[in-house]
Design a protein around this motif. Structure first.
Motif, PDB file in Angstrom:
ATOM      1  N   GLY A 191      18.149   2.621   1.388  1.00 45.91           N
ATOM      2  CA  GLY A 191      18.987   3.802   1.578  1.00 45.91           C
ATOM      3  C   GLY A 191      19.259   4.070   3.039  1.00 45.91           C
ATOM      4  N   ILE A 192      20.159   5.019   3.300  1.00 50.83           N
ATOM      5  CA  ILE A 192      20.552   5.335   4.669  1.00 50.83           C
ATOM      6  C   ILE A 192      20.703   6.851   4.806  1.00 50.83           C
ATOM      7  CG2 ILE A 192      23.004   5.015   4.126  1.00 50.83           C
ATOM      8  CD1 ILE A 192      23.422   3.997   6.942  1.00 50.83           C
ATOM      9  N   THR A 193      20.199   7.400   5.889  1.00 53.26           N
ATOM     10  CA  THR A 193      20.280   8.841   6.142  1.00 53.26           C
ATOM     11  C   THR A 193      21.476   9.140   7.032  1.00 53.26           C
ATOM     12  OG1 THR A 193      17.879   9.070   5.961  1.00 53.26           O
ATOM     13  CG2 THR A 193      19.058  10.837   7.074  1.00 53.26           C
ATOM     14  N   VAL A 194      22.328  10.055   6.594  1.00 55.79           N
ATOM     15  CA  VAL A 194      23.514  10.428   7.361  1.00 55.79           C
ATOM     16  C   VAL A 194      23.654  11.948   7.396  1.00 55.79           C
ATOM     17  CG1 VAL A 194      24.771   8.298   6.832  1.00 55.79           C
ATOM     18  CG2 VAL A 194      25.020  10.285   5.345  1.00 55.79           C
ATOM     19  N   LYS A 195      24.400  12.404   8.393  1.00 58.49           N
ATOM     20  CA  LYS A 195      24.724  13.822   8.496  1.00 58.49           C
ATOM     21  C   LYS A 195      26.068  14.063   7.807  1.00 58.49           C
ATOM     22  CE  LYS A 195      26.800  15.517  12.012  1.00 58.49           C
ATOM     23  NZ  LYS A 195      27.219  15.962  13.363  1.00 58.49           N
ATOM     24  N   ILE A 196      26.098  15.004   6.866  1.00 58.19           N
ATOM     25  CA  ILE A 196      27.321  15.304   6.120  1.00 58.19           C
ATOM     26  C   ILE A 196      27.735  16.738   6.465  1.00 58.19           C
ATOM     27  CG2 ILE A 196      28.337  15.509   3.820  1.00 58.19           C
ATOM     28  CD1 ILE A 196      26.177  13.510   2.878  1.00 58.19           C
ATOM     29  N   ASP A 197      28.921  16.866   7.056  1.00 59.63           N
ATOM     30  CA  ASP A 197      29.362  18.168   7.560  1.00 59.63           C
ATOM     31  C   ASP A 197      29.751  19.130   6.452  1.00 59.63           C
ATOM     32  OD1 ASP A 197      28.978  17.456  10.242  1.00 59.63           O
ATOM     33  OD2 ASP A 197      30.935  16.485  10.334  1.00 59.63           O
ATOM     34  N   GLU A 198      30.325  18.606   5.381  1.00 57.78           N
ATOM     35  CA  GLU A 198      30.732  19.462   4.269  1.00 57.78           C
ATOM     36  C   GLU A 198      30.623  18.690   2.963  1.00 57.78           C
ATOM     37  OE1 GLU A 198      35.550  18.643   4.724  1.00 57.78           O
ATOM     38  OE2 GLU A 198      34.674  20.501   5.520  1.00 57.78           O
ATOM     39  N   ASP A 199      30.554  19.431   1.848  1.00 55.10           N
ATOM     40  CA  ASP A 199      30.417  18.779   0.548  1.00 55.10           C
ATOM     41  C   ASP A 199      31.509  17.726   0.356  1.00 55.10           C
ATOM     42  OD1 ASP A 199      28.375  20.513   0.184  1.00 55.10           O
ATOM     43  OD2 ASP A 199      29.315  21.686  -1.413  1.00 55.10           O
ATOM     44  N   LEU A 200      31.105  16.553  -0.183  1.00 58.71           N
ATOM     45  CA  LEU A 200      32.057  15.470  -0.433  1.00 58.71           C
ATOM     46  C   LEU A 200      32.121  15.172  -1.923  1.00 58.71           C
ATOM     47  CD1 LEU A 200      31.419  12.775   2.339  1.00 58.71           C
ATOM     48  CD2 LEU A 200      33.470  14.133   2.025  1.00 58.71           C
TER      49      LEU A 200
ATOM     50  N   LYS B 216      32.259   4.459  10.507  1.00 61.06           N
ATOM     51  CA  LYS B 216      31.565   4.076  11.732  1.00 61.06           C
ATOM     52  C   LYS B 216      30.142   4.620  11.742  1.00 61.06           C
ATOM     53  CE  LYS B 216      34.643   5.398  14.805  1.00 61.06           C
ATOM     54  NZ  LYS B 216      35.298   5.602  16.112  1.00 61.06           N
ATOM     55  N   CYS B 217      29.976   5.831  11.222  1.00 63.60           N
ATOM     56  CA  CYS B 217      28.636   6.427  11.190  1.00 63.60           C
ATOM     57  C   CYS B 217      27.719   5.679  10.235  1.00 63.60           C
ATOM     58  CB  CYS B 217      28.729   7.909  10.795  1.00 63.60           C
ATOM     59  SG  CYS B 217      29.423   8.946  12.099  1.00 63.60           S
ATOM     60  N   LEU B 218      28.275   5.140   9.162  1.00 65.33           N
ATOM     61  CA  LEU B 218      27.458   4.336   8.248  1.00 65.33           C
ATOM     62  C   LEU B 218      26.917   3.095   8.956  1.00 65.33           C
ATOM     63  CD1 LEU B 218      29.450   4.447   4.884  1.00 65.33           C
ATOM     64  CD2 LEU B 218      27.170   5.379   5.300  1.00 65.33           C
ATOM     65  N   LEU B 219      27.791   2.391   9.660  1.00 67.39           N
ATOM     66  CA  LEU B 219      27.353   1.198  10.379  1.00 67.39           C
ATOM     67  C   LEU B 219      26.358   1.560  11.475  1.00 67.39           C
ATOM     68  CD1 LEU B 219      30.753  -0.716  10.671  1.00 67.39           C
ATOM     69  CD2 LEU B 219      28.839  -1.248   9.169  1.00 67.39           C
ATOM     70  N   TYR B 220      26.627   2.660  12.164  1.00 61.86           N
ATOM     71  CA  TYR B 220      25.724   3.114  13.231  1.00 61.86           C
ATOM     72  C   TYR B 220      24.361   3.470  12.642  1.00 61.86           C
ATOM     73  CZ  TYR B 220      23.910   6.063  17.021  1.00 61.86           C
ATOM     74  OH  TYR B 220      23.127   6.623  17.997  1.00 61.86           O
ATOM     75  N   GLY B 221      24.382   4.199  11.529  1.00 57.65           N
ATOM     76  CA  GLY B 221      23.137   4.610  10.901  1.00 57.65           C
ATOM     77  C   GLY B 221      22.340   3.435  10.386  1.00 57.65           C
ATOM     78  N   LEU B 222      23.026   2.448   9.810  1.00 57.05           N
ATOM     79  CA  LEU B 222      22.335   1.267   9.289  1.00 57.05           C
ATOM     80  C   LEU B 222      21.647   0.520  10.421  1.00 57.05           C
ATOM     81  CD1 LEU B 222      21.891  -0.318   6.648  1.00 57.05           C
ATOM     82  CD2 LEU B 222      23.870  -1.707   7.267  1.00 57.05           C
TER      83      LEU B 222
ATOM     84  N   GLU C  54      37.982  10.498  23.280  1.00 51.95           N
ATOM     85  CA  GLU C  54      36.847   9.604  23.509  1.00 51.95           C
ATOM     86  C   GLU C  54      35.578  10.332  23.088  1.00 51.95           C
ATOM     87  OE1 GLU C  54      36.774   8.084  27.465  1.00 51.95           O
ATOM     88  OE2 GLU C  54      38.891   7.525  27.448  1.00 51.95           O
ATOM     89  N   GLU C  55      34.841   9.724  22.144  1.00 53.52           N
ATOM     90  CA  GLU C  55      33.654  10.357  21.589  1.00 53.52           C
ATOM     91  C   GLU C  55      32.437   9.481  21.805  1.00 53.52           C
ATOM     92  OE1 GLU C  55      35.097  12.578  17.635  1.00 53.52           O
ATOM     93  OE2 GLU C  55      35.532  10.429  17.657  1.00 53.52           O
ATOM     94  N   SER C  56      31.308  10.141  21.894  1.00 54.57           N
ATOM     95  CA  SER C  56      30.046   9.419  21.880  1.00 54.57           C
ATOM     96  C   SER C  56      29.669   9.183  20.417  1.00 54.57           C
ATOM     97  CB  SER C  56      28.952  10.232  22.577  1.00 54.57           C
ATOM     98  OG  SER C  56      27.679   9.776  22.190  1.00 54.57           O
ATOM     99  N   LEU C  57      29.402   7.930  20.080  1.00 51.55           N
ATOM    100  CA  LEU C  57      29.085   7.625  18.686  1.00 51.55           C
ATOM    101  C   LEU C  57      27.785   8.323  18.260  1.00 51.55           C
ATOM    102  CD1 LEU C  57      30.363   6.028  16.433  1.00 51.55           C
ATOM    103  CD2 LEU C  57      28.965   4.074  17.049  1.00 51.55           C
TER     104      LEU C  57
END
Length: 437
Positions: free
Chosen positions: A279-288, A330-336, A429-432
């Motif tokens: 599994g992978i832990t991610v931050k979710i801003d709003e219900d999906l 991108k966040c999925l790949l970063y989190g993995l 330009e964002e910081s990943l």
């Protein structure tokens, strides 16, 4: 004598030569102890000062073969030391030998099985390297290039929809000297993308138009499959390579970069990879809301997702947009990458390797893997900058191609920023790390 022999057999598994010292075979005991100290010292050097070099060796098939042989040899030697201890301390009676003999067998298994497992992992790693990565090219690392550009593709072949759609396209531009990475993401729905080659421009002089169906604009995510289905647009390139060849050239032309290599991950395979690491832990801003009939729901907050949930997290557009989906992917790949801790990788390595072989395809040659590992070591601790070419920065229906190239150039070379780029008032330009945590 039975209990003394039992203790010496067990102790000899940890301190080589202990039984020999206890029974007067001091020279033999000193030899075994010296050999153990040498092996431990070597292992310490490899795990300490040379760990970066070891990481480079572990992506080379010949070194993985050598590692398997060394591990097998150490296992045989260690078992020999244990049974040598049993032999020199064995009691005179058959009855008295039972417990020491059992101890010798048990301790042999205790030391040999982990080494056998390590040798197996080395061969599994070799299988991943040889099956996923292209055969050696004979090239010399980065050939003196100051920057190497990798096209990262997320492919989605949904049921009932023919072909492959490259719904996620990000170029990772790597500084080969400093290891600094910048990501440039293109939306799947870019229209009228300029074609990069003579044959493709002859077919689409005004930009990619697909089959020309009125009211259905052709999008960037269709270029890959179009090339596979139309050999004339990529002459001389064999089936199975046409899509990647044209997409690399097309994306490179849009960004004004030379794309050196690509890596494509199948989204279903990505779900298997997520399950393989637990599994992978991610931050979710709003219900999906997700699912073909919107039957699923992932609540806002920090969540641990299964592979299927991670797939929908990266795929769904319900109540969302293509551009929000790009950020989530991108966040999925970063989190993995961030969460695949060494213990998880070790305990689930076979599952991870199996999923990787099914999910990943690339044209990165094996002989460039050592240089890529060294580059990733430089990148550790550095922030990853991310630029997404999405509205309002650009219009997907009528993109300003010159602006996109100027923006890429000014991001990689800040002193070269043009007035055209500087006039855009947008936090593009964002910081990943900030985006995903």
């Amino acid at each position: 004598m039975t209990w003394r022999g039992l203790g010496l057999v067990v102790g000899s598994a940890f301190v080589w030569g202990l039984a020999q010292f206890a029974t007067g075979l001091r020279r033999f005991g000193a030899l075994l102890l010296g050999l153990e100290i040498a092996l431990l010292a070597g292992a310490g050097v490899l795990a300490g000062p040379m760990r970066d070099r070891v990481a480079v060796w572990l992506v080379q098939p010949r070194w993985l073969d050598a590692l398997s042989i060394v591990l097998a040899a150490v296992a045989v030697l260690w078992v020999g030391v244990i049974f040598s201890a049993f032999w020199v301390v064995r009691p005179a009676t058959s009855r008295g030998r039972i417990l020491p003999a059992i101890a010798a067998v048990v301790m042999s298994l205790v030391v040999a099985l982990p080494l056998a497992r390590a040798a197996e992992l080395a061969q599994t790693s070799k299988g991943v390297v040889t099956s996923v990565f292209a055969s050696s090219s004979g090239s010399d690392a980065w050939k003196g290039k100051k920057r190497v550009n990798l096209l990262l593709i997320g492919a989605d072949a949904a049921p009932g929809r023919p072909g492959v759609r490259t719904d996620s396209m990000t170029v990772a531009s790597l500084d080969t000297e400093k290891g600094k990475t910048t990501l440039f993401s293109l939306p799947r729905n870019l229209e009228d993308v300029p074609m990069p080659t003579e044959a493709s421009r002859a077919a689409f002089p005004d930009g990619f138009a697909g089959d020309g169906t009125e009211g259905t604009p052709a999008l960037l995510n269709e270029v890959y499959q179009w090339a596979e289905d139309h050999p004339d647009i990529v002459p001389g390139v064999p089936a199975g390579e046409r899509g990647e060849t044209l997409l690399k050239a097309t994306v490179g032309g849009i960004l004004g970069l030379e794309i050196d290599y690509y890596a494509m991950i199948d989204m279903k395979g990505f779900a298997q990879l997520v399950d393989a690491v637990g599994g992978i832990t991610v931050k979710i801003d709003e219900d999906l809301v997700y699912g073909r009939n919107d039957e699923g729901l992932i609540r806002a907050g920090t969540r641990r997702l299964t592979g299927d949930q991670a797939l929908w997290f990266g795929r769904t557009r319900t109540g969302s947009s293509d551009y929000a989906r790009m950020s989530r992917q991108k966040c999925l790949l970063y989190g993995l990458e961030q969460q695949a801790d060494p213990m998880t990788v070790l305990t689930r390595f076979n599952q991870i390797a199996s999923a990787a072989k099914r999910a990943v395809s690339t044209d990165i040659p094996r002989d460039l893997l050592p240089a890529l590992v060294q580059l990733s070591q430089k990148e550790k601790g550095l922030d990853v900058k991310s630029v997404q070419f999405i509205p309002p920065l650009i219009s997907t229906a009528n993109p300003d191609w010159d602006f996109i190239q100027d923006k890429v150039d000014s991001t990689l070379n800040p002193v070269a920023a043009t007035a055209h780029v500087s006039a855009v008032k947008k936090k593009d330009e964002e910081s990943l790390a900030d985006l995903c945590t």
